[in-house]
Design a protein around this motif. Sequence first.
Motif, PDB file in Angstrom:
ATOM      1  N   LEU A  32      -5.527  56.037  21.505  1.00  0.00           N
ATOM      2  CA  LEU A  32      -6.071  54.768  22.235  1.00  0.00           C
ATOM      3  C   LEU A  32      -4.862  54.074  22.445  1.00  0.00           C
ATOM      4  CD1 LEU A  32      -8.899  54.180  19.781  1.00  0.00           C
ATOM      5  CD2 LEU A  32      -8.981  55.131  21.849  1.00  0.00           C
ATOM      6  N   ARG A  33      -3.729  54.079  21.818  1.00  0.00           N
ATOM      7  CA  ARG A  33      -2.717  53.279  22.104  1.00  0.00           C
ATOM      8  C   ARG A  33      -1.987  53.664  23.469  1.00  0.00           C
ATOM      9  NH1 ARG A  33       0.120  52.970  17.466  1.00  0.00           N
ATOM     10  NH2 ARG A  33      -0.920  51.120  16.834  1.00  0.00           N
ATOM     11  N   ARG A  34      -1.785  55.015  23.640  1.00  0.00           N
ATOM     12  CA  ARG A  34      -1.144  55.553  24.658  1.00  0.00           C
ATOM     13  C   ARG A  34      -2.015  55.283  26.251  1.00  0.00           C
ATOM     14  NH1 ARG A  34       0.114  59.873  21.320  1.00  0.00           N
ATOM     15  NH2 ARG A  34      -1.841  61.192  22.003  1.00  0.00           N
ATOM     16  N   GLU A  35      -3.423  55.301  25.910  1.00  0.00           N
ATOM     17  CA  GLU A  35      -4.221  55.068  26.810  1.00  0.00           C
ATOM     18  C   GLU A  35      -4.225  53.633  27.420  1.00  0.00           C
ATOM     19  OE1 GLU A  35      -8.923  55.344  27.995  1.00  0.00           O
ATOM     20  OE2 GLU A  35      -8.079  56.880  26.660  1.00  0.00           O
ATOM     21  N   LEU A  36      -4.088  52.714  26.322  1.00  0.00           N
ATOM     22  CA  LEU A  36      -3.908  51.301  26.702  1.00  0.00           C
ATOM     23  C   LEU A  36      -2.611  50.962  27.300  1.00  0.00           C
ATOM     24  CD1 LEU A  36      -5.160  48.473  26.230  1.00  0.00           C
ATOM     25  CD2 LEU A  36      -3.894  48.219  24.121  1.00  0.00           C
ATOM     26  N   ASP A  37      -1.564  51.646  26.996  1.00  0.00           N
ATOM     27  CA  ASP A  37      -0.226  51.466  27.455  1.00  0.00           C
ATOM     28  C   ASP A  37      -0.103  52.119  29.035  1.00  0.00           C
ATOM     29  OD1 ASP A  37       0.656  50.140  25.546  1.00  0.00           O
ATOM     30  OD2 ASP A  37       1.622  51.720  24.305  1.00  0.00           O
ATOM     31  N   SER A  38      -0.980  53.113  29.275  1.00  0.00           N
ATOM     32  CA  SER A  38      -0.704  53.865  30.353  1.00  0.00           C
ATOM     33  C   SER A  38      -1.135  52.782  31.697  1.00  0.00           C
ATOM     34  CB  SER A  38      -1.786  54.758  30.450  1.00  0.00           C
ATOM     35  OG  SER A  38      -1.925  55.755  31.933  1.00  0.00           O
ATOM     36  N   GLN A  39      -0.302  53.076  32.780  1.00  0.00           N
ATOM     37  CA  GLN A  39      -0.889  52.097  33.996  1.00  0.00           C
ATOM     38  C   GLN A  39      -1.648  52.846  34.884  1.00  0.00           C
ATOM     39  OE1 GLN A  39       0.733  48.940  34.120  1.00  0.00           O
ATOM     40  NE2 GLN A  39       1.182  49.676  32.002  1.00  0.00           N
ATOM     41  N   GLU A  40      -2.003  54.030  34.659  1.00  0.00           N
ATOM     42  CA  GLU A  40      -3.016  54.993  35.676  1.00  0.00           C
ATOM     43  C   GLU A  40      -4.376  54.191  35.545  1.00  0.00           C
ATOM     44  OE1 GLU A  40      -3.029  58.761  34.604  1.00  0.00           O
ATOM     45  OE2 GLU A  40      -0.948  58.843  34.399  1.00  0.00           O
ATOM     46  N   ASP A  41      -4.782  54.245  36.647  1.00  0.00           N
ATOM     47  CA  ASP A  41      -6.378  53.791  36.976  1.00  0.00           C
ATOM     48  C   ASP A  41      -7.392  55.069  36.275  1.00  0.00           C
ATOM     49  OD1 ASP A  41      -5.797  51.480  38.167  1.00  0.00           O
ATOM     50  OD2 ASP A  41      -6.206  52.470  40.205  1.00  0.00           O
ATOM     51  N   ARG A  42      -8.333  54.402  35.285  1.00  0.00           N
ATOM     52  CA  ARG A  42      -9.100  55.458  34.551  1.00  0.00           C
ATOM     53  C   ARG A  42     -10.281  55.663  35.523  1.00  0.00           C
ATOM     54  NH1 ARG A  42      -7.599  58.315  30.457  1.00  0.00           N
ATOM     55  NH2 ARG A  42      -9.808  58.650  30.580  1.00  0.00           N
ATOM     56  N   SER A  43     -10.465  56.584  36.072  1.00  0.00           N
ATOM     57  CA  SER A  43     -11.735  57.255  36.737  1.00  0.00           C
ATOM     58  C   SER A  43     -12.603  58.394  36.001  1.00  0.00           C
ATOM     59  CB  SER A  43     -11.619  57.328  38.202  1.00  0.00           C
ATOM     60  OG  SER A  43     -10.721  58.457  38.101  1.00  0.00           O
ATOM     61  N   ASP A  44     -12.002  58.752  34.997  1.00  0.00           N
ATOM     62  CA  ASP A  44     -12.560  60.128  34.285  1.00  0.00           C
ATOM     63  C   ASP A  44     -13.126  59.747  32.849  1.00  0.00           C
ATOM     64  OD1 ASP A  44     -10.061  59.302  33.258  1.00  0.00           O
ATOM     65  OD2 ASP A  44      -9.414  61.582  33.093  1.00  0.00           O
ATOM     66  N   ASP A  45     -13.570  60.745  32.291  1.00  0.00           N
ATOM     67  CA  ASP A  45     -14.195  60.284  30.720  1.00  0.00           C
ATOM     68  C   ASP A  45     -12.986  59.960  29.947  1.00  0.00           C
ATOM     69  OD1 ASP A  45     -16.591  60.997  31.789  1.00  0.00           O
ATOM     70  OD2 ASP A  45     -16.629  63.194  31.220  1.00  0.00           O
ATOM     71  N   GLN A  46     -13.366  59.070  28.917  1.00  0.00           N
ATOM     72  CA  GLN A  46     -12.572  58.611  27.838  1.00  0.00           C
ATOM     73  C   GLN A  46     -12.829  59.315  26.633  1.00  0.00           C
ATOM     74  OE1 GLN A  46     -13.226  54.223  29.026  1.00  0.00           O
ATOM     75  NE2 GLN A  46     -10.834  54.185  28.273  1.00  0.00           N
ATOM     76  N   GLU A  47     -12.083  59.950  25.859  1.00  0.00           N
ATOM     77  CA  GLU A  47     -12.145  60.660  24.478  1.00  0.00           C
ATOM     78  C   GLU A  47     -12.312  59.718  23.475  1.00  0.00           C
ATOM     79  OE1 GLU A  47     -13.119  63.980  24.217  1.00  0.00           O
ATOM     80  OE2 GLU A  47     -13.057  64.004  26.322  1.00  0.00           O
ATOM     81  N   LEU A  48     -13.767  59.034  23.281  1.00  0.00           N
ATOM     82  CA  LEU A  48     -13.975  57.874  22.480  1.00  0.00           C
ATOM     83  C   LEU A  48     -15.384  58.016  22.202  1.00  0.00           C
ATOM     84  CD1 LEU A  48     -14.492  55.344  24.268  1.00  0.00           C
ATOM     85  CD2 LEU A  48     -12.059  55.065  24.319  1.00  0.00           C
ATOM     86  N   HIS A  49     -15.899  57.074  21.215  1.00  0.00           N
ATOM     87  CA  HIS A  49     -17.015  56.688  20.903  1.00  0.00           C
ATOM     88  C   HIS A  49     -17.140  55.284  20.913  1.00  0.00           C
ATOM     89  CE1 HIS A  49     -21.387  57.685  20.177  1.00  0.00           C
ATOM     90  NE2 HIS A  49     -21.390  56.783  18.999  1.00  0.00           N
ATOM     91  N   VAL A  50     -18.315  54.746  21.554  1.00  0.00           N
ATOM     92  CA  VAL A  50     -18.491  53.302  21.584  1.00  0.00           C
ATOM     93  C   VAL A  50     -20.101  52.798  20.910  1.00  0.00           C
ATOM     94  CG1 VAL A  50     -18.504  51.082  23.061  1.00  0.00           C
ATOM     95  CG2 VAL A  50     -17.093  52.880  23.270  1.00  0.00           C
ATOM     96  N   TRP A  51     -20.043  51.967  19.905  1.00  0.00           N
ATOM     97  CA  TRP A  51     -21.160  51.508  19.448  1.00  0.00           C
ATOM     98  C   TRP A  51     -20.951  50.026  19.254  1.00  0.00           C
ATOM     99  CZ3 TRP A  51     -17.655  54.385  16.788  1.00  0.00           C
ATOM    100  CH2 TRP A  51     -17.115  53.614  15.418  1.00  0.00           C
ATOM    101  N   VAL A  52     -22.370  49.423  18.919  1.00  0.00           N
ATOM    102  CA  VAL A  52     -22.482  48.047  18.859  1.00  0.00           C
ATOM    103  C   VAL A  52     -22.670  47.726  17.369  1.00  0.00           C
ATOM    104  CG1 VAL A  52     -23.863  45.949  19.446  1.00  0.00           C
ATOM    105  CG2 VAL A  52     -23.605  47.858  21.127  1.00  0.00           C
ATOM    106  N   SER A  53     -21.809  46.916  16.916  1.00  0.00           N
ATOM    107  CA  SER A  53     -22.275  46.362  15.337  1.00  0.00           C
ATOM    108  C   SER A  53     -22.910  44.899  15.645  1.00  0.00           C
ATOM    109  CB  SER A  53     -20.784  46.165  14.733  1.00  0.00           C
ATOM    110  OG  SER A  53     -20.911  45.553  13.430  1.00  0.00           O
ATOM    111  N   LEU A  54     -23.883  44.908  14.542  1.00  0.00           N
ATOM    112  CA  LEU A  54     -24.445  43.460  14.766  1.00  0.00           C
ATOM    113  C   LEU A  54     -24.162  42.697  13.271  1.00  0.00           C
ATOM    114  CD1 LEU A  54     -28.164  44.415  15.994  1.00  0.00           C
ATOM    115  CD2 LEU A  54     -26.188  43.254  17.103  1.00  0.00           C
ATOM    116  N   GLY A  55     -23.018  43.256  12.484  1.00  0.00           N
ATOM    117  CA  GLY A  55     -22.838  42.809  11.197  1.00  0.00           C
ATOM    118  C   GLY A  55     -23.399  43.082  10.246  1.00  0.00           C
ATOM    119  N   SER A  56     -23.242  43.053   8.866  1.00  0.00           N
ATOM    120  CA  SER A  56     -23.727  43.300   7.802  1.00  0.00           C
ATOM    121  C   SER A  56     -24.132  44.964   7.796  1.00  0.00           C
ATOM    122  CB  SER A  56     -25.141  42.872   7.573  1.00  0.00           C
ATOM    123  OG  SER A  56     -25.123  41.518   7.478  1.00  0.00           O
TER     124      SER A  56
END
Length: 131
Positions: A32-56
């Motif tokens: 994730l840190r390398r991806e953040l530091d990369s200067q390349e434009d992202r147009s492909d898939d990212q190897e990560l999962h995203v969800w929503v936290s509502l707390g508790s």
Amino acid sequence: AVLNSKGYNAELIIGEVEINGTLEFDTNIDTLRRELDSQEDRSDDQELHVWVSLGSDVIVDCGLPDRMIKNYKVQEKYMPPIMIDTASNLSRQFRARHQPMLLGAEFLAKTNSLNMGELINHYKKHPPIRY
């Protein structure tokens, strides 16, 4: 963005999810840190999962049900279209363990075209259609 536009204190969480002991995306903080530091434009898939936290300890996960149906042959009739429950209940019921690594939409905004601020303003002006 929709939840925030409705006044919920929703936060995007970025990380990894483990199903039945198998890491689904091989996400780690170094990649994730390398991806953040990369200067390349992202147009492909990212190897990560995203969800929503509502707390508790409450998780809203829109991507995991489809993944479990496709990859783990869970019958669709047994899966909710969107998982909404505590992390401990999701782990117990679906053997899915969420592993948070980053909090907030800033990473996604910097690494692809998603802009949460624009989405929140859009949904405040144009609420989603209810079916």
